[in-house]
Design a protein around this motif. Structure first.
Motif, PDB file in Angstrom:
ATOM      1  N   ALA A  11      39.391  39.547  51.463  1.00  0.00           N
ATOM      2  CA  ALA A  11      39.236  40.933  51.009  1.00  0.00           C
ATOM      3  C   ALA A  11      38.009  41.579  51.642  1.00  0.00           C
ATOM      4  O   ALA A  11      38.033  42.758  52.022  1.00  0.00           O
ATOM      5  CB  ALA A  11      39.134  40.985  49.479  1.00  0.00           C
ATOM      6  N   TRP A  36      38.000  44.863  54.165  1.00  0.00           N
ATOM      7  CA  TRP A  36      37.140  46.030  53.962  1.00  0.00           C
ATOM      8  C   TRP A  36      36.320  46.328  55.216  1.00  0.00           C
ATOM      9  O   TRP A  36      36.269  47.469  55.685  1.00  0.00           O
ATOM     10  CB  TRP A  36      36.215  45.786  52.766  1.00  0.00           C
ATOM     11  N   TYR A  58      44.148  41.510  54.855  1.00  0.00           N
ATOM     12  CA  TYR A  58      44.501  41.842  53.470  1.00  0.00           C
ATOM     13  C   TYR A  58      45.762  41.113  53.008  1.00  0.00           C
ATOM     14  O   TYR A  58      45.945  40.879  51.809  1.00  0.00           O
ATOM     15  CB  TYR A  58      44.667  43.349  53.306  1.00  0.00           C
ATOM     16  N   HIS A 103      41.797  40.355  45.856  1.00  0.00           N
ATOM     17  CA  HIS A 103      40.548  41.021  45.457  1.00  0.00           C
ATOM     18  C   HIS A 103      40.133  40.681  44.039  1.00  0.00           C
ATOM     19  O   HIS A 103      38.980  40.910  43.658  1.00  0.00           O
ATOM     20  CB  HIS A 103      40.688  42.541  45.614  1.00  0.00           C
ATOM     21  N   VAL A 145      34.055  42.844  46.053  1.00  0.00           N
ATOM     22  CA  VAL A 145      35.248  43.367  46.729  1.00  0.00           C
ATOM     23  C   VAL A 145      36.357  43.691  45.732  1.00  0.00           C
ATOM     24  O   VAL A 145      37.501  43.910  46.129  1.00  0.00           O
ATOM     25  CB  VAL A 145      35.790  42.385  47.804  1.00  0.00           C
ATOM     26  N   ARG A 146      36.035  43.767  44.444  1.00  0.00           N
ATOM     27  CA  ARG A 146      37.057  44.118  43.456  1.00  0.00           C
ATOM     28  C   ARG A 146      37.637  45.511  43.710  1.00  0.00           C
ATOM     29  O   ARG A 146      38.766  45.810  43.319  1.00  0.00           O
ATOM     30  CB  ARG A 146      36.469  44.066  42.038  1.00  0.00           C
ATOM     31  N   MET A 182      38.564  46.600  46.467  1.00  0.00           N
ATOM     32  CA  MET A 182      39.510  46.568  47.594  1.00  0.00           C
ATOM     33  C   MET A 182      40.929  46.304  47.093  1.00  0.00           C
ATOM     34  O   MET A 182      41.575  45.316  47.445  1.00  0.00           O
ATOM     35  CB  MET A 182      39.093  45.501  48.611  1.00  0.00           C
ATOM     36  N   THR A 183      41.401  47.212  46.263  1.00  0.00           N
ATOM     37  CA  THR A 183      42.767  47.156  45.753  1.00  0.00           C
ATOM     38  C   THR A 183      43.739  47.610  46.843  1.00  0.00           C
ATOM     39  O   THR A 183      43.324  48.162  47.871  1.00  0.00           O
ATOM     40  CB  THR A 183      42.904  48.087  44.544  1.00  0.00           C
TER      41      THR A 183
END
Length: 413
Positions: free
Chosen positions: A259, A263, A292, A297, A304-305, A307-308
């Motif tokens: 993730a 990003w 990805y 994530h 990196v939460r 990075m949905t």
């Protein structure tokens, strides 16, 4: 009015943090992850009616940027004084000594800049228990999650206070030193991002530098990738941002970092598109999407939460919009379908990017339609990132939509 020295200490800590009793309760609840603390209970503590349990004291300490052991020690002394008082008299010299000591410790905690204290603490060492370490590490992760729903100004005190708490614990970290150093770096990076968001570029740079110190001390390259990716937003030119991000791509390699890699490559694609480098922009975006495909994530680093899948859509929209690519329309439709009717928390940012991309790409009618949706959503969930998008969208709206543009400019301000 506080009635004993420990109550006075709790009162002073709250006032030093510039919080009301209700805000102090909210800060403690944010640390504990539960809505159990109330303004009434804070009032009772500050009037000496109750002494918090050690579990609660740990949460208070973290919320105020102190080592938990300090409050545990002072609370134990306060309980002992109460026992002596019940037996017929308290040692007044001890009371005076503790009052002076308490003031000195709290004063020392505020004496230097947070990044300077952290840099100093990295070279010192020993002994803190694993429960306290877990509390500090969990709180560092929770702050990164909260960044998605708070403005920079709301977050600043919490982040810098927590950095103080980790810094106070680092000299006694012992076997937990690496874990705590990584958490310190993650917190310092977030403090830098907040400082940049508030326009303090010098302060942001200092935080990013100490984050990279933490990465070197811990032997943890992804932490440097975090600092470099954050720093890229404040770079003077797209080319300079690209240089930072190329280094970050090297640091975000390896298992468990998919993730983060997505990003960083997505940001690299944005900056290449901004510089007009279509070939490298599309290549970086493809690498972001490939990374990805292997990402989760929700289980990787807390930072990196955000990075949905919605955020991945947002990066693609930004790149295609800047390049005027034909893929923009299909990507926009896909992003709208993914958002659905129930707008997720990250959806405000995605709507802003979607509106900007559509307007930039020439689909004005659809861009205006999405801009109106974005304006409503951003006011419901106001964040700094949302305000930044509002400014961009306002600048791209056609002249006939000057009323909407003015509304978004006022919101952004």
């Amino acid at each position: 009015m506080a009635t004993d020295e420990f109550a006075e200490l709790l009162l002073r800590l709250r006032k030093d943090a510039k919080r009301t009793q209700e805000e102090q309760a909210d800060a403690i609840n944010a640390v504990s992850g539960r809505e159990t603390m109330t303004r009434r209970e804070i009032n009772r503590y500050e009037h000496g009616e109750n002494i918090p349990t050690n579990h609660t004291l740990t949460h208070i300490a973290v919320a105020c940027g102190l080592a938990p052991e300090y409050l545990h020690r002072e609370a134990a002394a306060a309980r002992a004084r109460r026992r002596r008082a019940r037996r017929g008299g308290e040692d007044q010299d001890d009371v005076k000594r503790r009052t002076l000591l308490g003031g000195a410790v709290v004063g020392a905690a505020a004496a230097a800049e947070p990044w300077e204290r952290l840099a100093h603490a990295l070279s010192r060492g020993r002994k803190i228990d694993s429960d306290a370490v877990s509390t500090l590490v969990d709180r560092a992760g929770a702050l990164h999650v909260r960044e998605g729903s708070l403005t920079a100004l709301e977050l600043q005190g919490e982040v810098e206070g927590h950095l103080n708490a980790i810094t106070a614990a680092l000299p006694r970290a012992g076997e937990h030193e690496r874990t705590l150093t990584i958490a310190a770096g993650e917190t310092a990076a977030l403090a830098g991002w907040v400082a940049w968001d508030l326009g303090d570029l010098e302060r942001a740079h200092a935080y990013y530098e100490v984050t990279m110190d933490c990465a070197r001390e811990a032997g943890h390259p992804p932490l440097r990738a975090l600092a470099l990716a954050y720093a890229s937003y404040g770079a003077d030119t797209p080319q300079k941002a690209g240089e930072l991000l190329v280094q970050a791509t090297r640091d975000a390699r390896g298992p468990g970092n998919a993730a983060a890699a997505a990003w960083v490559y997505g940001r690299l694609a944005e900056e290449a598109a901004n510089a007009g480098d279509e070939t490298n922009a599309l290549r970086a975006l493809e690498r972001a999407r490939t990374a990805y495909d292997f990402a989760d994530h929700t289980t990787e680093q807390a930072w990196v939460r955000f990075m949905t899948p919605y955020r991945m859509d947002s990066l693609a929209l930004s790149v295609y919009g800047q390049l005027g690519r034909q893929e923009l329309a299909e990507t926009a439709d896909h992003a709208m379908d993914r958002l659905g009717r129930e707008l997720p928390e990250a959806g405000v940012v995605v709507l802003g990017d979607l509106a900007g991309a559509l307007l930039r790409g020439g689909d004005v009618d659809q861009g205006v339609y999405v801009s109106r949706q974005f304006a409503v959503a951003a006011e419901v969930r106001p964040t700094t990132m949302g305000r930044a998008r509002a400014q961009v969208v306002a600048s791209q709206l056609p002249h006939r939509e000057r009323e909407l543009a003015l509304h978004l400019q006022q919101f952004a301000a």
